[in-house]
Scaffold this active site. Structure first.
Site, PDB file in Angstrom:
ATOM      1  N   GLU A  91      -1.942 -42.049 -63.944  1.00 51.22           N
ATOM      2  CA  GLU A  91      -3.172 -42.719 -63.358  1.00 51.22           C
ATOM      3  C   GLU A  91      -4.101 -41.821 -62.636  1.00 51.22           C
ATOM      4  OE1 GLU A  91      -0.150 -46.034 -61.539  1.00 51.22           O
ATOM      5  OE2 GLU A  91      -2.098 -45.490 -60.473  1.00 51.22           O
ATOM      6  N   CYS A 123      -9.564 -38.663 -57.470  1.00 51.30           N
ATOM      7  CA  CYS A 123      -8.162 -38.638 -57.281  1.00 51.30           C
ATOM      8  C   CYS A 123      -7.344 -38.111 -58.663  1.00 51.30           C
ATOM      9  CB  CYS A 123      -7.448 -39.803 -56.676  1.00 51.30           C
ATOM     10  SG  CYS A 123      -5.695 -39.848 -56.113  1.00 51.30           S
ATOM     11  N   CYS A 183       7.427 -37.773 -60.052  1.00 51.66           N
ATOM     12  CA  CYS A 183       7.547 -36.607 -58.939  1.00 51.66           C
ATOM     13  C   CYS A 183       9.051 -36.752 -58.671  1.00 51.66           C
ATOM     14  CB  CYS A 183       6.452 -37.278 -57.779  1.00 51.66           C
ATOM     15  SG  CYS A 183       6.669 -36.246 -56.471  1.00 51.66           S
ATOM     16  N   CYS A 215       9.717 -39.807 -52.323  1.00 51.00           N
ATOM     17  CA  CYS A 215       9.484 -40.525 -51.074  1.00 51.00           C
ATOM     18  C   CYS A 215       9.674 -42.133 -51.374  1.00 51.00           C
ATOM     19  CB  CYS A 215       7.984 -40.158 -50.528  1.00 51.00           C
ATOM     20  SG  CYS A 215       7.457 -38.486 -50.558  1.00 51.00           S
ATOM     21  N   CYS A 219       6.560 -44.512 -51.901  1.00 55.97           N
ATOM     22  CA  CYS A 219       5.665 -44.088 -53.025  1.00 55.97           C
ATOM     23  C   CYS A 219       6.139 -44.527 -54.341  1.00 55.97           C
ATOM     24  CB  CYS A 219       5.525 -42.548 -53.076  1.00 55.97           C
ATOM     25  SG  CYS A 219       4.333 -42.062 -54.306  1.00 55.97           S
ATOM     26  N   CYS A 234      -1.607 -44.350 -55.791  1.00 61.61           N
ATOM     27  CA  CYS A 234      -1.146 -44.049 -57.060  1.00 61.61           C
ATOM     28  C   CYS A 234       0.131 -44.185 -57.372  1.00 61.61           C
ATOM     29  CB  CYS A 234      -1.505 -42.485 -57.345  1.00 61.61           C
ATOM     30  SG  CYS A 234      -3.076 -42.526 -58.122  1.00 61.61           S
TER      31      CYS A 234
HETATM   32  N1  SAH Z   1       2.459 -35.583 -53.774  1.00 61.58           N
HETATM   33  C1  SAH Z   1       1.532 -35.014 -52.991  1.00 61.58           C
HETATM   34  C2  SAH Z   1       0.316 -35.536 -53.285  1.00 61.58           C
HETATM   35  C3  SAH Z   1       0.009 -36.873 -53.993  1.00 61.58           C
HETATM   36  S1  SAH Z   1       0.389 -38.469 -53.022  1.00 61.58           S
HETATM   37  C4  SAH Z   1       1.697 -35.614 -51.626  1.00 61.58           C
HETATM   38  O1  SAH Z   1       2.455 -36.390 -51.435  1.00 61.58           O
HETATM   39  O2  SAH Z   1       1.189 -35.220 -50.681  1.00 61.58           O
HETATM   40  C5  SAH Z   1      -1.054 -38.306 -52.009  1.00 61.58           C
HETATM   41  C6  SAH Z   1      -0.925 -39.208 -50.656  1.00 61.58           C
HETATM   42  O3  SAH Z   1      -0.681 -40.662 -50.943  1.00 61.58           O
HETATM   43  C7  SAH Z   1       0.191 -38.728 -49.921  1.00 61.58           C
HETATM   44  O4  SAH Z   1      -0.376 -38.433 -48.426  1.00 61.58           O
HETATM   45  C8  SAH Z   1       1.202 -39.906 -49.951  1.00 61.58           C
HETATM   46  O5  SAH Z   1       1.919 -39.847 -48.897  1.00 61.58           O
HETATM   47  C9  SAH Z   1       0.397 -40.975 -50.018  1.00 61.58           C
HETATM   48  N2  SAH Z   1       0.950 -42.242 -50.581  1.00 61.58           N
HETATM   49  C10 SAH Z   1       1.966 -42.441 -51.526  1.00 61.58           C
HETATM   50  N3  SAH Z   1       2.190 -43.685 -51.381  1.00 61.58           N
HETATM   51  C11 SAH Z   1       1.566 -44.297 -50.558  1.00 61.58           C
HETATM   52  C12 SAH Z   1       1.550 -45.733 -50.290  1.00 61.58           C
HETATM   53  N4  SAH Z   1       2.423 -46.390 -50.804  1.00 61.58           N
HETATM   54  N5  SAH Z   1       0.647 -46.124 -49.333  1.00 61.58           N
HETATM   55  C13 SAH Z   1      -0.074 -45.169 -48.708  1.00 61.58           C
HETATM   56  N6  SAH Z   1      -0.190 -44.015 -49.101  1.00 61.58           N
HETATM   57  C14 SAH Z   1       0.672 -43.512 -50.070  1.00 61.58           C
HETATM   58 FE1  SF4 Z   2       5.713 -37.380 -54.599  1.00 61.41          FE
HETATM   59 FE2  SF4 Z   2       4.972 -39.827 -53.749  1.00 61.41          FE
HETATM   60 FE3  SF4 Z   2       5.864 -38.280 -52.153  1.00 61.41          FE
HETATM   61 FE4  SF4 Z   2       3.635 -37.447 -53.241  1.00 61.41          FE
HETATM   62  S1  SF4 Z   2       4.014 -39.135 -51.939  1.00 61.41           S
HETATM   63  S2  SF4 Z   2       5.508 -36.187 -52.887  1.00 61.41           S
HETATM   64  S3  SF4 Z   2       3.816 -38.328 -55.138  1.00 61.41           S
HETATM   65  S4  SF4 Z   2       6.862 -38.957 -54.084  1.00 61.41           S
END
Ligand code: SAH
Ligand code: SF4
Length: 348
Positions: free
Chosen positions: A91, A110, A117, A121, A124, A339
């Site tokens: 995406e 973005c 990944c 997390c 996510c 994303c």
């Molecule tokens: N992996 C990297 C970059 C991609 S994620 C990172 O984690 O920093 C980019 C941002 O989107 C991160 O701060 C992540 O925590 C946030 N993000 C992921 N899932 C989300 C969600 N469901 N709601 C809000 N922010 C989210």
């Molecule tokens: Fe990976 Fe999503 Fe965590 Fe960023 S927020 S490190 S994309 S699992």
């Protein structure tokens, strides 16, 4: 065959001259691709037949296909589902911020850096499928070209880039840093307008510091204690907060740059008064800004967006401790803005 999007402009010209064509042909090609945003060789009207034949058999351009575009109501958030050569999907999102003065409009792209990944997390959508593969630099850079082609209808171009799409950029560090430097040089986006967001991979932070790369560093902090961060950002078990903070201080000493900390705000989880106090202690002495992001709930998730009142109470508490804190404009909620969410929907 080599992909043009992994080459600097000088390298493109060198190749073309080595193949026996005059340098101006290379310049014409680059003008089509980077200024006019045309990537179909057949449409490059001022190139002669022999040169087009050379390009067709030696240089690849777009290898990504757009399979879905979703715009929100106001046309401010545009989400793309892209198909890679090996049928994987990623995406990317364009966010348009309009200013009264149109020349100051911000068009943020973005970008994704990986398919999936491995950090996983739990809030996510990208993390749920684990890591499928790294993107190559040219697959990252092509996202710029696709976005600019789309923005042509508004007479606009991407002028701000954030590595906040799918993937952990520093788990694909070499290709990401190559892509960032190509975006900087070839699309003329200054380092100050390129943000790399990491869940806290210390080797990546150190490399930015040692190479004195002036990209904006964003750290996905999300919690001020190891206990909660171990859960929200599992990589914390490998790189705990004290080491992460040491790396941030090292980065700041080397680059003198302000650091952005992203802080997902989750109801009943990480926005207690104690969290504000711990956050202030943790970040003491670091020149930084905190971006509070009300969590975008994925389906059936235990991670709920806090009430507006609680969001602003937490912000105020942090500010009272002297922290600079803003709440990220909520864009793209109605089109699954975080994303990984659109992609998961397509797969279900
Ligand atoms: N992996 C990297 C970059 C991609 S994620 C990172 O984690 O920093 C980019 C941002 O989107 C991160 O701060 C992540 O925590 C946030 N993000 C992921 N899932 C989300 C969600 N469901 N709601 C809000 N922010 C989210
Ligand atoms: Fe990976 Fe999503 Fe965590 Fe960023 S927020 S490190 S994309 S699992």
């Amino acid at each position: 065959m080599i992909n043009l999007f992994k080459l600097s402009k000088d390298d493109v010209i060198k190749r073309i001259v080595t193949a026996g064509f005059p340098a101006f042909r290379g310049k014409q090609l680059l003008d089509w691709v980077y200024n006019k945003n045309i990537v179909e060789i057949e449409s490059m009207s001022n190139l002669d037949k022999g040169f087009k034949e050379y390009l067709n058999s030696n240089i690849k351009l777009l290898t990504l296909d757009t399979i879905k575009i979703i715009e929100d109501d106001k046309g401010e958030t545009i989400k793309f589902l892209l198909l890679l050569g090996d049928r994987n999907t990623i995406e990317m999102v364009i966010m348009r911020y309009k200013d009264k003065d149109a020349s100051k409009n911000r068009n943020t792209l973005c970008l994704s850096s990986q398919v999936g990944c491995k950090v996983k997390c739990p809030f996510c959508a990208t993390g749920t499928s684990g890591l499928v593969r790294n993107l190559k630099a040219e697959e990252i850079v092509q996202q710029m070209s696709i976005a600019n082609t789309y923005l042509k209808q508004y007479d606009a171009k991407v002028n701000n880039v954030v590595f906040m799409g799918m993937g952990e950029p520093f788990y694909n560090k070499d290709e990401v840093l190559l892509a960032a430097s190509l975006i900087k040089e070839n699309f003329e986006i200054s380092s100050r307008k390129i943000t790399i967001s990491t869940s806290g991979i210390i080797e990546g932070i150190k490399e930015l510091a040692d190479k004195e790369l002036k990209y904006v560093l964003a750290i996905s902090l999300h919690a001020p204690t190891d206990r909660v961060r171990d859960y929200l950002v599992p990589i914390n078990k490998k790189y705990p907060l004290n080491e992460l903070m040491k790396a941030c201080r090292y980065y700041q000493t080397k680059t003198k740059k302000r650091i952005t900390f992203e802080y997902i705000m989750i109801d009943s989880m990480n926005i207690w008064p104690d969290d504000a106090r711990n956050l202030a202690n943790l970040l003491k002495g670091i020149d930084c800004h905190i971006n509070g992001i009300p969590v975008n709930s994925i389906k059936d998730s235990e991670f709920k967006r806090p009430k507006k009142k609680d969001i602003y109470t937490f912000k105020k508490l942090c500010e009272d401790y002297g922290l600079s804190f803003s709440i990220r404009e909520e864009k793209g909620i109605d089109i699954d803005g975080a994303c990984g969410q659109l992609r998961n929907k397509e797969r279900n």
